[in-house]
Design an enzyme around this catalytic site. Structure first.
Site, PDB file in Angstrom:
ATOM      1  N   GLY B  10       0.838  -1.198   0.000  1.00 48.63           N
ATOM      2  CA  GLY B  10       0.000   0.000   0.000  1.00 48.63           C
ATOM      3  C   GLY B  10       0.872   1.247   0.000  1.00 48.63           C
ATOM      4  O   GLY B  10       1.745   1.405   0.858  1.00 48.63           O
ATOM      5  N   GLY B  12      -0.233   4.581   0.036  1.00 53.31           N
ATOM      6  CA  GLY B  12      -0.913   5.827   0.394  1.00 53.31           C
ATOM      7  C   GLY B  12      -0.049   6.592   1.387  1.00 53.31           C
ATOM      8  O   GLY B  12       1.146   6.328   1.537  1.00 53.31           O
ATOM      9  N   ARG B 298     -19.433  14.626  12.589  1.00 54.52           N
ATOM     10  CA  ARG B 298     -19.945  13.966  11.389  1.00 54.52           C
ATOM     11  C   ARG B 298     -21.133  13.051  11.623  1.00 54.52           C
ATOM     12  O   ARG B 298     -22.079  13.057  10.848  1.00 54.52           O
ATOM     13  CB  ARG B 298     -18.829  13.130  10.778  1.00 54.52           C
ATOM     14  CG  ARG B 298     -17.799  13.995  10.156  1.00 54.52           C
ATOM     15  CD  ARG B 298     -16.810  13.152   9.444  1.00 54.52           C
ATOM     16  NE  ARG B 298     -15.991  14.057   8.647  1.00 54.52           N
ATOM     17  CZ  ARG B 298     -14.961  13.698   7.926  1.00 54.52           C
ATOM     18  NH1 ARG B 298     -14.626  12.442   7.876  1.00 54.52           N
ATOM     19  NH2 ARG B 298     -14.295  14.585   7.241  1.00 54.52           N
ATOM     20  N   GLU B 403      -5.460   3.782   7.492  1.00 60.81           N
ATOM     21  CA  GLU B 403      -6.876   3.490   7.658  1.00 60.81           C
ATOM     22  C   GLU B 403      -7.121   2.008   7.903  1.00 60.81           C
ATOM     23  O   GLU B 403      -8.124   1.645   8.515  1.00 60.81           O
ATOM     24  CB  GLU B 403      -7.668   3.951   6.414  1.00 60.81           C
ATOM     25  CG  GLU B 403      -9.176   3.821   6.595  1.00 60.81           C
ATOM     26  CD  GLU B 403      -9.978   4.384   5.435  1.00 60.81           C
ATOM     27  OE1 GLU B 403      -9.388   5.062   4.571  1.00 60.81           O
ATOM     28  OE2 GLU B 403     -11.194   4.134   5.388  1.00 60.81           O
ATOM     29  N   SER B 418      -7.682  11.967   9.858  1.00 59.50           N
ATOM     30  CA  SER B 418      -7.231  10.744   9.181  1.00 59.50           C
ATOM     31  C   SER B 418      -5.857  10.953   8.563  1.00 59.50           C
ATOM     32  O   SER B 418      -5.001  10.070   8.638  1.00 59.50           O
ATOM     33  CB  SER B 418      -8.223  10.335   8.102  1.00 59.50           C
ATOM     34  OG  SER B 418      -8.362  11.369   7.161  1.00 59.50           O
ATOM     35  N   LEU B 419      -5.638  12.109   7.979  1.00 57.99           N
ATOM     36  CA  LEU B 419      -4.338  12.362   7.358  1.00 57.99           C
ATOM     37  C   LEU B 419      -3.253  12.299   8.421  1.00 57.99           C
ATOM     38  O   LEU B 419      -2.178  11.751   8.215  1.00 57.99           O
ATOM     39  CB  LEU B 419      -4.345  13.728   6.666  1.00 57.99           C
ATOM     40  CG  LEU B 419      -5.329  13.853   5.494  1.00 57.99           C
ATOM     41  CD1 LEU B 419      -5.346  15.276   4.960  1.00 57.99           C
ATOM     42  CD2 LEU B 419      -4.975  12.888   4.391  1.00 57.99           C
TER      43      LEU B 419
END
Lengths: 273, 666, 291
Positions: B10, B12, B298, B403, B418-419
């Site tokens: 991965g 990311g 959220r 994540e 999240s970042l």
């Protein structure tokens, strides 16, 4: 990747292409401007044009050296590299029909036209080489080469361009050259980083277009000027001028002879010093 | 001894952060990804990245408050030490990203600009236009390219991770993977494998996630024994643009910059929205949550938008559910700041959101759950730097970050966190992995006999060949995926009911059996996306079942997991003060009981029969005591008062006890 | 529930009602060394379709317009939001992302149907999938990164004026999709095949050297300008300019300016090129005269 790989050409690609860009402007483009302006003086009659031609030819024996160093060699360099550049790209105007893409394509089309036109034009008027053998066997009246006679500038040009086909050819050729120079001037400004932003490039575009239109007028003016020439009158003027010149030369030669006859060596030694 | 290698799966934010950190400290890295790493899903993050900064600090903010906001927003379901450590690293991470060249927006003086995001009262969020995720990813991508050029990182792009290789002692020794172009299957011996493969949104059919977010890599670890934590916690983003192929995110920053959510008070008012007078507009978030307004957390925004359409029947359109997100009143400067996301709306909907209010609806957005990972705590409640336990799954040598781990967001993720968690987990995993590699039981991977690797390869090759040449069955993987998405979206998103979940579980089990009978329309062995998709589909089922089962068993409301049957009601506002007091006491009793029972991580293991086995694990809440989330609850003041009194009493009690102990000791 | 949000709203175009079905022609190729061939598919039109959803329907249908069973078309995609750059292909002849190509709009412009082809400047792997390795290699050649001292905490990054940020940000939005290269008349295809007896590493090295010798393209030139204007990146500006003046560097640009016209992110690529032109001019003069 840092390794010095590839041919001389590959290693010096940046320099070569920048020189290509530069030669297009100076001396080739600049020469073209001078050339067209000079030629447009045919509009002012045989006298004016002859005066301009004489001015250029006053360089005398240095002229071929100047021609080769500042016109032919840069032109050949520009043409050879240009052909290689053209071969390195593939037009896609039919897919991406943007104006600047059209101009990219036109720059190459006009390059080919200009190349063949200039090759022909130089042969047609100048003859390419001025050795005796060449002028006798290759570039002569029969082959339609070396038709421009500096001492008969206006009349010989008018005779050379007498046929409507040739006039048309010259109109096309000159137009192509002018477009190539004006558009090339615009891309040169981008290449060298003179105009960078879209707004600056747009403004530069107007200037280059105006320059192109002006130069085209001058260029076409030359053809008009030559076409309008009354060959007989021009010849008469030229002959008269030649006679005057010959007489003047004769007088000068006599004067010189006299001078050298009573010459005293101190002048020579002085120069040696 | 051969040089040790780490395999990162991965590319990311998390994977790239780990790769650059490992490469810098001398470890050779193989970096594997389904796509060129620059195209990873992290590019989709729009809003920003949170951290305390010099400005908010002077307004009373500090790392502890960011920590508190994060655990409070996550409804106390995350172990607190990793979160504490993350929020403490926040400012350092932003500084690092700034140094790496991320074009953060600037103040007139040249400092990083910040904006306010949901779930906090401070302007903590640094941002780069409306493409912060893209900008952060690119900065890391560039660093990894630098190491790739230097030979420390070798990329394997367009490779599909088929699963980790475990030796006889259950230690991860690398992975098997398949080239998506040539379909070659080969082994990647490695001394540690780090999985950073993101979320599993595709289990829900259409979501805001990218097409690579199938969850298959996590599922393949799950299949060989890795535990999966908090699977049922799926964040549904309140504002997305509904589309045919995917649901496109409309960042919270649209609300952060002053966007207002409303519906016409008249159901399906046919008028042009701009001609509807203020009085006839229902700004339901602002009215119901005056303190936070349009910037409520959220989960609350999602449920409110959802219920205003489903229960109150106030959806803007009759045939599809949506509400207005209105930016038309904002000045041009705000529009310019949001440029990127407004362009997205215009591009995909053909309408200019600067002129016409956008229509939006919630969509599946983030998996809080993921591979269970460990950590090593320091006495003060942080993470022990360089501990091989940090981010390791229950399989030694197999690490999970970003994540696809379950660690940082608990029951609900705070916007713009999240970042931070991705980069943080990527950075801290590196020293731990390096320490692990210093003393691997059984020696380094390169010393394993080649027969071990060959056996693993053969196993996967055989499974691949079998799938490729399966005859009969006749099931279509794409249609099964659609059905799975529909079931999951219906049962396990905004609102959950036990009967619906039970039915969905049964349906998903049926679908799983049908998926095993998929026939391939492409049986070739060159760039066969058909077989790759089918494999990913088959691997969605263990996670889908884990999500459903976890949701079914968790009879409470927590963060993104909302069951109306178990929703704590408010207290009667009209009751007399004494009654109110009593009701509030009872409410707090119930809350404490519920916390004792349910403030636990859901930890699933996959049984041999394919049935996820669910256990519950205590959460380390030693740093901040779980407290009720009272946003918008009726009688919140009374409850809060009782709650605060109880906490004060406990504190005093503890203090008295403490001093008593101290006295005895002396 | 959430999927209830699928659309039944009428199309926003005022033209004649869109057709119930439409034709898609795809240029397929089974593998790099195989010939390409056209295939026709019939797709039932839905509201708000894009080319991605067309390809998804085609994969699910698995048969041509004539009812012949076929393999799904291979194509590349990821984010579907036009920020990852993966799904670039030629749609009705022009380079763009499939995700932002809306079917109704395409049908208005071209009612006969939709034509899909792989990008023409990159080697086809299969169908619409191409290898854009050359494009990423260009970023290596251009040293498109900030060479920071390390990843430990060394304090804040350099201050930057909002004006500089506004110049840098659009350049930094480049998603390496390759549209600018596809549309560039000076960027020509390089496709090598592995020779007999050549190892993977040898082939890779040969490929890299071929890539390095050919035009670097607007994409990487613009990235050089991004890093060369960053306060830290500036310190190594010369190295990047060396890359731009090496073989295949900025000099190959022919100023057709298609790059900027097709860029889906509207990156001012021609401005970057002109700025790079100026920078390389000065850089070369400085180097030549040892200034």
């Amino acid at each position: 990747m840092e390794a010095q790989s590839g041919s001389f050409f590959a290693r010096n690609e940046f320099l070569i292409r920048r020189l290509h860009s530069l030669t297009g402007l100076v001396p080739v483009g600049a020469f073209m401007c001078v050339h067209l302006i000079t030629n447009s003086s045919t509009l002012g009659g045989a006298e004016m044009f002859q005066k301009n031609v004489d001015l250029i030819h006053s360089l005398g024996p240095a002229l071929p050296a100047v021609e080769w160093a500042f016109i032919f060699l840069p032109l050949i360099f520009h043409a050879v590299v240009g052909v290689w550049i053209i071969r390195s790209g593939e037009s896609n105007y039919f897919t991406y029909n943007y104006v600047s893409n059209f101009r990219w394509w036109m720059q190459r089309v006009t390059a080919w036209i200009a190349l063949f036109f200039i090759l022909y034009h130089v042969f047609h008027m100048h003859g390419w080489f001025h050795t005796e053998w060449w002028l006798k066997n290759v570039a002569n009246e029969n082959t339609g080469g070396h038709l421009f006679k500096p001492e008969h500038a206006t009349s010989s040009a008018a005779i050379a361009l007498a046929s409507p086909f040739k006039k048309l050819l010259y109109v096309v050729g000159v137009t192509a050259c002018v477009f190539h120079l004006a558009n090339g001037l615009w891309t040169l400004g981008i290449t060298w980083g003179i105009w960078t932003s879209p707004a600056a490039q747009r403004r530069a575009n107007y200037l280059c277009a105006a320059f192109g239109v002006g130069l085209l007028a001058v260029g076409l003016g030359s053809i008009v000027g030559v076409s309008k020439t009354n060959v007989a009158e021009a010849e008469a003027f030229e002959n008269a001028q030649l006679e005057t010149k010959a007489a003047a030369a004769k007088r000068a030669a006599e004067l010189l002879k006299k001078e050298s006859a009573k010459a005293v060596t101190p002048t020579a030694t002085a120069t040696k010093k | 001894m051969a040089k040790q290698r780490v395999l990162i799966v991965g590319g990311g934010l998390a994977g790239l952060a780990a790769a650059m950190q490992l490469a810098e400290s001398g470890t050779d890295v193989d970096l594997m990804s389904l796509t060129p790493v620059k195209r990873s899903h992290s590019v989709c993050a729009q809003g920003g990245i949170n951290s305390v900064n010099e400005l908010t600090r002077q307004q009373g903010d500090n790392e502890h408050l960011h920590f508190d906001d994060t655990v409070y927003g996550g409804d106390f379901l995350q172990h607190q030490p990793p979160v504490k450590e993350m929020t403490e690293w926040g400012p350092k991470i932003i500084n690092l990203m700034d140094r790496l060249g991320v074009p953060f927006n600037r103040t007139p003086e040249g400092f990083r600009d910040q904006r306010r995001f949901g779930g906090t009262l401070f302007k903590r969020t640094a941002f780069a236009g409306a493409t912060t995720g893209q900008q952060l990813l690119y900065a890391l991508d560039e660093q990894v390219r630098r190491w790739e050029t230097a030979g420390k990182v070798k990329k394997y792009e367009f490779w599909d991770f088929l699963g980790p290789m475990l030796d006889e002692n259950g230690i991860c020794r690398g992975a098997v993977a398949q080239d998506l172009v040539t379909m070659e299957i080969r082994t990647f011996p490695a001394d540690a494998v780090i999985v950073g493969t993101g979320g599993c949104g595709l289990i829900f059919g259409r979501s805001t996630m990218s097409m690579a977010c199938t969850g298959s890599a996590a599922a393949r670890c799950f299949r060989v024994g890795a535990k999966y934590g908090n699977g049922e916690f799926i964040q549904v983003h309140p504002t997305a643009i509904p589309g045919a192929d995917k649901l496109r995110l409309m960042s919270e920053s649209a609300r952060g910059e002053g966007g207002r959510v409303w519906v016409p008070r008249t159901p399906q008012d046919p008028r042009d929205p701009k001609s509807i007078p203020e009085a006839e507009r229902y700004y339901f978030l602002e009215e119901r949550y005056p303190k936070y307004g349009n910037l409520v957390p959220r989960d609350i925004a999602t449920r409110e938008i959802f219920s205003i359409c489903t229960e109150d029947g106030l959806s803007v359109e009759k045939d599809r559910l949506c509400v207005y997100l209105d930016l038309t009143h904002l000045p041009k400067s705000a529009h310019d700041k949001l440029g990127g996301i407004l362009d997205i709306y215009e591009k995909f909907q053909g309408v200019d959101p600067r002129e016409v209010p956008m229509k939006i609806f919630p969509a599946v957005h983030y998996s809080m759950g993921g591979l269970w990972v460990d950590y090593e705590r320091t006495p003060s409640g942080g993470l022990k730097p360089g501990s091989p336990k940090n981010q390791v799954t229950n399989i030694p040598g197999l690490y999970a970050i970003g994540e696809c781990d379950y660690q940082y967001h608990g029951a609900n993720r705070l916007g713009a966190n999240s970042l931070l968690s991705c980069i943080f987990s990527g950075l801290i995993v590196a020293p731990g992995v390096q320490n692990w590699m210093k003393a691997i039981p059984g020696g380094p991977a390169a010393d394993k006999p080649s027969s071990f690797y060959e056996a693993e390869r053969k196993k996967h090759q055989a499974a691949h060949d079998k799938l490729l040449h399966r005859t009969g069955g006749g099931e279509n993987p794409y249609l099964i995926h659609q059905e799975l998405g529909n079931v999951m979206t219906k049962a396990a998103t905004v609102v959950r009911y036990n009967n619906v979940l039970r039915d969905a579980y049964a349906t998903v089990c049926e679908l799983q059996q049908r998926a095993e009978k998929c026939s391939l329309s492409d049986t070739g062995n060159w760039t066969n996306q058909n077989v790759v998709f089918t494999k990913a589909l088959v691997d969605m089922f263990p996670l889908a079942r884990t999500i459903l089962k976890g949701a079914l068993q968790r009879d409470e409301c927590r963060g993104a997991h909302f069951k109306p049957e178990f929703s704590p009601a408010g207290i009667d506002a009209s009751a007399s003060p004494t009654d109110r007091r009593r009701l509030a006491e009872e409410w707090c009793d119930r809350f404490e009981l519920n916390t004792a029972k349910w403030c636990k991580s859901t930890v699933a293991t996959l049984g041999a029969d394919g049935e996820p086995q669910i256990a519950y694990e205590d959460v380390d809440t030693s740093l901040i005591t779980p407290r009720p989330r009272l946003y918008g609850l009726v009688g919140a003041e009374a409850i809060e008062q009782v709650w605060n009194e109880r906490q004060a009493a406990k504190k005093n009690g503890a203090a008295t006890n403490g001093s008593a102990v101290a006295a005895t000791a002396s | 529930m959430i999927q209830a949000a699928s659309h039944d709203a009428p199309s926003s175009h005022d033209h004649a009602p869109p057709p119930a079905t439409f034709t898609v022609r795809v240029l397929r190729q089974d593998a790099p060394d195989q010939p390409s061939y056209w295939e026709k598919h019939t797709i039932v039109r839905e509201n708000d379709m894009n080319v991605i959803s067309v390809l998804q329907r085609m994969a699910a249908q698995a048969e041509t317009a004539d009812g012949n069973p076929v393999t799904p078309v291979a194509w590349d995609c990821n984010c579907l939001e036009e920020v990852c750059g993966a799904c670039t292909m030629l749609i009705n002849g022009r380079t763009r992302q499939a995700c932002s190509a809306l079917v109704d709009k395409l049908l208005v412009d071209n009612p006969e149907g939709i034509e899909l082809r792989p990008m023409s400047k990159f080697p086809v792997l299969r169908d619409l999938m191409v290898s854009r390795a050359r494009l990423f290699r260009a970023l290596q050649k251009a040293k498109a990164w900030i060479p920071v001292d390390g990843y430990y905490d060394l304090g804040s990054g350099p201050k930057q004026s909002p004006a500089d940020q506004e110049v840098a940000y659009p350049l930094s939005e480049c998603m390496s999709c390759g549209c600018c290269l596809e549309a560039c008349p000076q960027y020509t295809k390089i496709e090598l095949t592995k020779r007999d007896g050549e190892t993977d590493a040898e082939f890779k090295a040969r490929e890299t050297s071929a890539y390095d010798g050919a035009f670097i393209g607007a994409h990487a030139i613009s990235q050089v300008m991004l890093f060369n204007t960053h306060p830290t990146g500036k310190m190594n500006a010369g190295e990047r300019l060396d890359a731009l003046t090496a073989e295949g560097g900025i000099q190959v640009c022919g100023n057709a300016q298609n790059c900027v016209a097709v860029c889906p992110k509207h990156i001012p690529l021609t401005t970057s090129i002109a700025r790079a032109g100026r920078a390389t001019t000065l850089h070369s003069l400085k180097k030549f005269f040892d200034l």
